[in-house]
Scaffold this active site. Structure first.
Site, PDB file in Angstrom:
ATOM      1  N   CYS A   2      31.822  36.622  52.010  1.00 45.46           N
ATOM      2  CA  CYS A   2      33.063  36.150  51.407  1.00 45.46           C
ATOM      3  C   CYS A   2      32.773  34.817  50.736  1.00 45.46           C
ATOM      4  O   CYS A   2      31.682  34.291  50.838  1.00 45.46           O
ATOM      5  CB  CYS A   2      34.113  35.919  52.490  1.00 45.46           C
ATOM      6  SG  CYS A   2      34.372  37.366  53.526  1.00 45.46           S
ATOM      7  N   ASN A 100      33.140  32.700  56.362  1.00 48.98           N
ATOM      8  CA  ASN A 100      32.197  33.605  55.698  1.00 48.98           C
ATOM      9  C   ASN A 100      31.077  33.888  56.678  1.00 48.98           C
ATOM     10  O   ASN A 100      30.440  32.962  57.169  1.00 48.98           O
ATOM     11  CB  ASN A 100      31.630  32.950  54.433  1.00 48.98           C
ATOM     12  CG  ASN A 100      30.474  33.756  53.850  1.00 48.98           C
ATOM     13  OD1 ASN A 100      30.480  34.976  53.917  1.00 48.98           O
ATOM     14  ND2 ASN A 100      29.491  33.068  53.296  1.00 48.98           N
ATOM     15  N   GLY A 101      30.842  35.173  56.966  1.00 45.76           N
ATOM     16  CA  GLY A 101      29.794  35.537  57.906  1.00 45.76           C
ATOM     17  C   GLY A 101      30.320  36.582  58.868  1.00 45.76           C
ATOM     18  O   GLY A 101      31.311  37.266  58.570  1.00 45.76           O
TER      19      GLY A 101
END
Ligand code: M6R
Length: 597
Positions: A2, A100-101
């Site tokens: 993302c 993000n991740g």
């Protein structure tokens, strides 16, 4: 995978965040959202779908504030709904988080939280982070954040704001990129520099295990235990090359800019530095990459065999991760990546390094995680690539890999000086010759319209032509959603020929003059079974072949020709996708930068 962004300063946070998210949409575009501290509360707006859905929602609401966070999502855990969109807030709206991740232990954390009365509203792995920070909050936000970080496993870049500190923004990095930017009495966080480079002049790429606290008082860096670390900002060189046509799809604009990026790439190639690095001497080489980057590696392997008479393997990074690693001291691993942030590639690099291999990267992002892990990096000069489909970056990678091959051949004396000089001249002409392909755009559109309704498209070739065929096939399926497969021509008769019939198309990549007879035979085999065919050739007897279309690319050495064929097939993919009404720049289910394993 993302994109995240954060802002604290004096501007209207919403417009800064939206601008940043626009630049980050390449990382995912399933949903987007923002959270802004409005002086009293954390105000959250999020929507499934493209960024325009969020913009529309924000146009009907007044969200004011100068500290906020934003997110654009590529769905991994939980479908693309409003509910699963970021930011996530803790139960009473005290903390807002974008992530993000992947939180690999989110099920355990969710169970832990539920036992303590917390109810979760989404199917994501990310929501638990906001609740966990809230759970540990006892009066100090940094301590609560650090305490939560001790429990979270996986990869994460986070931006966090809290209702308790109206003008403070936190950033965290572990195995997912995050850059801090400094402007005029303002700070920003972003997954990559592009989203904040218009108003920030100094940058700091966070390292794994770092937390940054940004406020009017300045930027402060900590480790995950809250211990202070020295803050480090550096000035960043502006992108050297950004050639973009207004009102034209990014993919088309990027294909059209290939001649310019090849020219710049050739001029800027750091030959002497590379030679010094290669002179160290290596027992063997391996190329690693994903998708188009891996395909560029295949072009290199072919060139190494033909020019330097060395057998080099290319491996898909995710496969390298699961196999016994056949590398060690004395191995040179050449890693190819446009973004320098592809998770599989980075993990493969870490694995190869652990085994003692040296890393030479070919990357388009100077300050990426990949270049930081590399012993030597060659930065391709094609500028920012926005479309999800790799076009100009693939060609630039292949160009630099061919130049590496030549330097290697020269240093080891495997190839005589005249031959090296001849090939170097061929590479210097790449830009000029590609221009002639771009000028034939209309003709390539005609061919694409011919195959746009194919039931299936097979890309066939041998040697370097097969390497190009693989890239042609990936491009077509990725943007047009037509079923396509690349296949070695000689293997057809061992099974795949059974699929040849009316409605099926074959793109026969046949530029290598030494394979003329074999390629002519392949063409006959598919045509006589009712399939339609496009031939890509380079000034050979095949120009008169009885195919539905024949496209001629500039004549060149067979190790160089795959670059021309690839550009032709990029045009096929683009025009076929347009004709089929597809979103060429943002194909379904994909994202530009794949930062999860
Ligand atoms: O940024 P990278 O070069 O490491 O990305 C690798 C692949 O994800 C990328 O090439 C992908 O296959 C492209 N979308 C293909 O057009």
């Amino acid at each position: 995978m993302c994109g995240i962004v954060g802002y604290v300063g004096r501007r209207n946070a919403v417009s800064v965040l939206l601008r940043g998210l626009k630049m980050l949409e390449y990382r995912g575009y399933d949903s987007s959202g923002v959270a802004v501290h409005n002086g009293a509360n954390l105000c959250v707006v999020k929507r499934a779908g493209r960024l325009c859905a969020l913009e529309e929602a924000l146009s009907t609401r007044e969200v004011k504030g100068s500290c906020g966070i934003g997110h654009t999502r590529w769905a991994t855990h939980g479908s693309a709904t409003d509910q699963n969109a970021h930011p996530f807030v803790s139960s009473y709206g005290k903390f807002a988080v974008v992530h993000n991740g992947i939180v690999s232990n989110y099920l355990q954390i969710a169970a832990f939280l539920r036992e303590r009365g917390v109810s979760l509203a989404s199917d994501t792995d990310s929501e638990v982070i906001a609740h966990l920070i809230d759970y540990y909050y006892t009066g100090d936000v940094l301590s609560a954040l650090c305490r939560a970080l001790c429990d979270i496993k996986g990869s994460f870049a986070l931006a966090v704001i809290s209702v308790y500190e109206p003008h403070v923004l936190y950033g965290v990095r572990k195995d997912s990129p995050l850059v801090v930017g400094e402007g005029k009495k303002e700070f920003a966080l972003c997954s990559d520099i592009s989203g904040i480079s218009d108003f920030c002049s100094r940058f700091c790429a966070l390292q794994n295990g770092e937390v940054v606290r940004l406020s009017e008082e300045g930027a402060a860096l900590f480790d995950f235990y809250g211990n202070p670390l020295p803050m480090r900002f550096e000035n960043r060189e502006k992108e050297l090359f950004e050639d973009r046509e207004e009102g034209v799809d990014d993919m088309l604009s990027e294909i059209r800019s290939i001649p310019a990026s090849l020219r710049l790439g050739f001029e800027k190639f750091p030959k002497e530095e590379l030679r010094a690095f290669l002179k160290e001497g290596f027992k063997e080489m391996l190329v690693l990459g994903c998708g188009s980057a891996y395909h560029a590696g295949l072009v290199f392997c072919e060139a190494m065999r033909e020019v330097a008479e060395v057998c080099v393997r290319a491996e898909i990074a995710s496969e390298f991760l699961t196999e016994k690693p056949c590398v060690g001291e004395g191995t040179l691993v050449i890693v190819v990546s446009q973004s320098g942030e592809t998770a599989d590639t980075l993990l493969a690099v870490e694995r190869a390094k652990k085994c003692g291999a040296k890393i030479l990267s070919v990357c388009n992002a100077r300050a990426s995680s990949l270049t930081r892990l590399s012993d030597f990096s060659l930065i391709t000069r094609c500028g920012r690539e926005r479309a999800v489909a790799a076009t100009k970056s693939y060609v630039s990678q292949a160009q630099y890999l061919l130049l590496i091959c030549l330097e290697y051949a020269d240093i080891t004396g495997k190839t005589n000086i005249d031959e090296v000089a001849r090939l170097r001249r061929e590479i210097s002409l790449l830009s000029q010759k590609t221009e002639s392909i771009c000028r034939a755009e209309k003709r390539l559109e005609e061919v694409a319209l011919g195959l746009k309704n194919a039931e299936a498209v097979f890309f066939l070739g041998r040697k370097g032509d097969l390497a190009a065929a693989k890239e042609g096939s990936l491009k077509l399926k990725e943007v047009s959603y037509l079923f396509s497969e690349a296949y070695p021509s000689g293997e057809l008769k061992h099974g795949t020929l059974a699929l040849m019939e009316k409605g099926v198309w074959c793109v026969v990549v046949a530029t290598d003059p030494s394979l003329l007879q074999k390629n002519a035979a392949t063409l006959s085999e598919v045509l006589c079974r009712g399939a339609s065919a496009v031939v890509i050739t380079a000034g050979s007897a095949l120009e008169e072949a009885p195919a539905d279309y024949v496209v001629t690319v500039p004549e060149a050495d067979p190790v160089v020709s795959p670059l021309f064929s690839a550009v032709v097939m990029q045009y096929f993919a683009y025009f076929a996708a347009k004709a089929r009404g597809c979103d060429v720049d943002k194909p379904r289910n994909l994202a530009k930068s794949v930062t999860v394993e």
